[in-house]
Design an enzyme around this catalytic site. Sequence first.
Site, short mmCIF file in Angstrom:
data_model
loop_
_atom_site.label_atom_id
_atom_site.label_comp_id
_atom_site.label_asym_id
_atom_site.label_seq_id
_atom_site.Cartn_x
_atom_site.Cartn_y
_atom_site.Cartn_z
N GLN A 115 38.67 47.20 28.69
CA GLN A 115 37.88 46.10 29.26
C GLN A 115 36.99 46.54 30.41
O GLN A 115 36.12 45.81 30.84
CB GLN A 115 38.78 44.94 29.68
CG GLN A 115 39.27 44.93 31.10
CD GLN A 115 40.41 45.91 31.34
OE1 GLN A 115 40.85 46.59 30.43
NE2 GLN A 115 40.88 45.98 32.56
N GLN B 277 29.79 43.67 42.34
CA GLN B 277 30.44 43.36 43.60
C GLN B 277 31.41 42.18 43.48
O GLN B 277 32.36 42.07 44.24
CB GLN B 277 29.36 43.04 44.63
CG GLN B 277 29.87 42.84 46.03
CD GLN B 277 30.36 44.14 46.65
OE1 GLN B 277 29.79 45.19 46.43
NE2 GLN B 277 31.44 44.07 47.39
N SER C 180 44.81 45.58 34.99
CA SER C 180 43.58 45.98 35.67
C SER C 180 42.50 44.91 35.61
O SER C 180 41.59 44.90 36.43
CB SER C 180 43.04 47.28 35.07
OG SER C 180 42.96 47.17 33.67
N GLY C 181 42.60 43.98 34.65
CA GLY C 181 41.65 42.87 34.59
C GLY C 181 41.74 41.98 35.82
O GLY C 181 40.83 41.23 36.14
N SER D 291 30.57 46.72 53.13
CA SER D 291 31.49 47.12 54.21
C SER D 291 31.18 48.50 54.80
O SER D 291 31.75 48.84 55.82
CB SER D 291 32.92 47.12 53.67
OG SER D 291 33.03 48.08 52.64
N HIS E 8 42.44 45.47 27.06
CA HIS E 8 42.88 44.15 26.60
C HIS E 8 43.01 44.15 25.07
O HIS E 8 42.20 44.75 24.37
CB HIS E 8 41.87 43.08 26.98
CG HIS E 8 41.75 42.84 28.45
ND1 HIS E 8 42.69 43.24 29.37
CD2 HIS E 8 40.78 42.22 29.17
CE1 HIS E 8 42.31 42.88 30.59
NE2 HIS E 8 41.15 42.26 30.50
N PRO F 66 73.28 57.36 27.49
CA PRO F 66 73.44 56.58 26.25
C PRO F 66 74.86 56.03 26.09
O PRO F 66 75.06 55.07 25.34
CB PRO F 66 73.13 57.57 25.13
CG PRO F 66 72.68 58.83 25.77
CD PRO F 66 72.97 58.77 27.23
N ARG G 75 48.69 37.51 30.35
CA ARG G 75 48.70 38.80 31.06
C ARG G 75 49.96 39.55 30.66
O ARG G 75 51.06 38.98 30.68
CB ARG G 75 48.72 38.53 32.57
CG ARG G 75 48.58 39.76 33.41
CD ARG G 75 47.18 40.31 33.51
NE ARG G 75 46.27 39.41 34.21
CZ ARG G 75 44.94 39.48 34.12
NH1 ARG G 75 44.36 40.40 33.36
NH2 ARG G 75 44.18 38.64 34.77
N MET H 144 36.18 48.81 40.85
CA MET H 144 36.71 49.32 39.59
C MET H 144 35.63 49.37 38.50
O MET H 144 35.43 50.40 37.86
CB MET H 144 37.87 48.45 39.13
CG MET H 144 39.01 49.27 38.66
SD MET H 144 40.57 48.48 38.87
CE MET H 144 40.24 46.82 38.44
N VAL H 145 34.93 48.26 38.32
CA VAL H 145 33.86 48.23 37.31
C VAL H 145 32.74 49.17 37.74
O VAL H 145 32.23 49.96 36.94
CB VAL H 145 33.32 46.79 37.12
CG1 VAL H 145 32.13 46.79 36.18
CG2 VAL H 145 34.42 45.87 36.59
P1 NAP Z 1 36.82 45.49 42.82
O1 NAP Z 1 37.47 46.71 42.26
O2 NAP Z 1 37.65 44.61 43.69
O3 NAP Z 1 35.51 45.99 43.67
C1 NAP Z 1 34.60 45.11 44.29
C2 NAP Z 1 34.17 45.65 45.67
O4 NAP Z 1 35.26 45.61 46.59
C3 NAP Z 1 33.74 47.09 45.76
O5 NAP Z 1 32.48 47.30 45.23
C4 NAP Z 1 33.77 47.33 47.26
O6 NAP Z 1 32.58 46.83 47.85
C5 NAP Z 1 34.94 46.48 47.71
N1 NAP Z 1 36.12 47.26 48.10
C6 NAP Z 1 36.92 46.97 49.14
N2 NAP Z 1 37.92 47.86 49.25
C7 NAP Z 1 37.76 48.78 48.27
C8 NAP Z 1 38.47 49.94 47.88
N3 NAP Z 1 39.58 50.36 48.52
N4 NAP Z 1 38.04 50.63 46.80
C9 NAP Z 1 36.95 50.23 46.14
N5 NAP Z 1 36.22 49.13 46.46
C10 NAP Z 1 36.62 48.40 47.53
O7 NAP Z 1 36.21 44.56 41.70
P2 NAP Z 1 36.09 44.81 40.09
O8 NAP Z 1 37.39 44.65 39.42
O9 NAP Z 1 35.31 46.08 39.88
O10 NAP Z 1 35.20 43.54 39.64
C11 NAP Z 1 33.82 43.40 39.97
C12 NAP Z 1 33.23 42.24 39.15
O11 NAP Z 1 33.30 42.55 37.77
C13 NAP Z 1 34.00 40.91 39.31
O12 NAP Z 1 33.08 39.85 39.32
C14 NAP Z 1 34.87 40.85 38.08
O13 NAP Z 1 35.18 39.53 37.72
C15 NAP Z 1 33.96 41.51 37.06
N6 NAP Z 1 34.70 42.09 35.92
C16 NAP Z 1 35.83 42.80 36.14
C17 NAP Z 1 36.51 43.33 35.05
C18 NAP Z 1 37.79 44.12 35.22
O14 NAP Z 1 38.42 44.42 34.20
N7 NAP Z 1 38.19 44.48 36.44
C19 NAP Z 1 36.02 43.14 33.75
C20 NAP Z 1 34.83 42.42 33.57
C21 NAP Z 1 34.18 41.90 34.67
P3 NAP Z 1 31.97 47.36 49.24
O15 NAP Z 1 31.53 48.77 49.06
O16 NAP Z 1 30.81 46.43 49.46
O17 NAP Z 1 33.06 47.22 50.26
#
Ligand code: NAP
Length: 368
Positions: A349, A72, A164-165, A37, A273, A192, A266, A11-12
């Site tokens: 966020q 990641q 989404s966080g 992966s 946020h 209504p 949440r 997502m990020v």
């Molecule tokens: P995420 O969406 O779960 O993605 C992380 C990894 O999961 C991807 O790069 C991918 O790596 C793998 N993955 C497995 N299945 C997937 C799919 N169907 N679609 C996309 N990716 C998939 O994690 P995230 O929310 O971006 O967060 C990453 C980091 O940023 C975390 O440490 C989090 O704490 C931090 N963060 C998040 C937010 C937020 O609002 N979400 C805000 C600030 C900081 P591969 O290609 O290696 O499989």
Amino acid sequence: MKIGFCGYRGMVGSVLMDRMLKEGDFKYFEPTFFSTSQAGGAGPDVGNGATVLENAKDIKALSAMDAIVSCQGGDFTKEIYPQLRQAGWKGYWIDAASTRRMEKDSIIVLDPVNMDVIKNGLKNGIKDYIGGNCTVSLMLMGIGVLFQKGLIEWMTSMTYQAASGAGAKNMRELVCQMGAVWNAAPELATNPASAILELDRKVQATIAGSDYPTANFGAPLAGSLIPWIDVPVDGGQTREEWKGFAETNKILGNDKPIPIDGLCVRIGAMRSHSQALTIKMTKDVPVDEIEGMIREYNEWVQLVPNNKEDTLKYLSPAAVSGTLKIPVGRIHKMRMGPEYVTMFTVGDQLLWGAAEPIRRMVRILLDK
Ligand code: NAP
């Protein structure tokens, strides 16, 4: 410069890719994309044709990079970072995960607020630049000027954090919960003339029922809220709440930490946020002066006049999601006394709370 990207499709990571493409960042360096992966598969085309994904756990391939940007996640950082450094890698590590944020030899990056700290770090050979906690970064983007002018004695931040966080699965779960609420009684909701208590009973039975999808959040979110984010730490706080104090003071480089505390909640917003702030100021500053400082703080902050019309139009997740805007509104003095002021702020966020400070750090590193 060779820059490797791990976690670019999460997502990020996807928001980061979007922003980097939009700002034309890729023309300034040679990118390599890594995956835990999908190594060997097709990577993204960022303007120079097709790319092939490298293995994100291949220390040799990672070591060939001058800088690595990781979105990641914390487990990846815990596993890979020490191996890289042990292998003698001296490159820059730019990370969205919290793992290395509070380390002595790392800097939390939020350049509109702490460019001086970042520049000093680069001059002193610091190699680790970590994105801050999302609510902390969003709060500082909105009102950092009040800290920098020494106007804050203490502050509470009560947050309203989007689904989404918590990750992609949680976003889906929220929508499934919303769908279940709707399916409980669509004909009662749209009629209504129907009895409102009957609708209420059906919706409540659905939300509290065992079929309501709660595998990821562990509790209902749509039609409810969850006043707990992350794991417990000492003193009754959660880790998310502790970050407000620890990270804000680290970002600002404060020798004498300013007390910051509050509850993190949440709520059923999809993205962006929000937080309600209570500030004890070090002196009585008129509201129009506070507003003036915030309005002029940076180009993304948007001062929202304290009236219903502007608040509904500009000060909500619905109004800011997908943008870099940081609206700050509802500013007024409190009954407790002239030094007490409250305000409300919102931000995406995934942008200023995650991807944007990391993107900008890459540009700072490239000196572009
Ligand atoms: P995420 O969406 O779960 O993605 C992380 C990894 O999961 C991807 O790069 C991918 O790596 C793998 N993955 C497995 N299945 C997937 C799919 N169907 N679609 C996309 N990716 C998939 O994690 P995230 O929310 O971006 O967060 C990453 C980091 O940023 C975390 O440490 C989090 O704490 C931090 N963060 C998040 C937010 C937020 O609002 N979400 C805000 C600030 C900081 P591969 O290609 O290696 O499989």
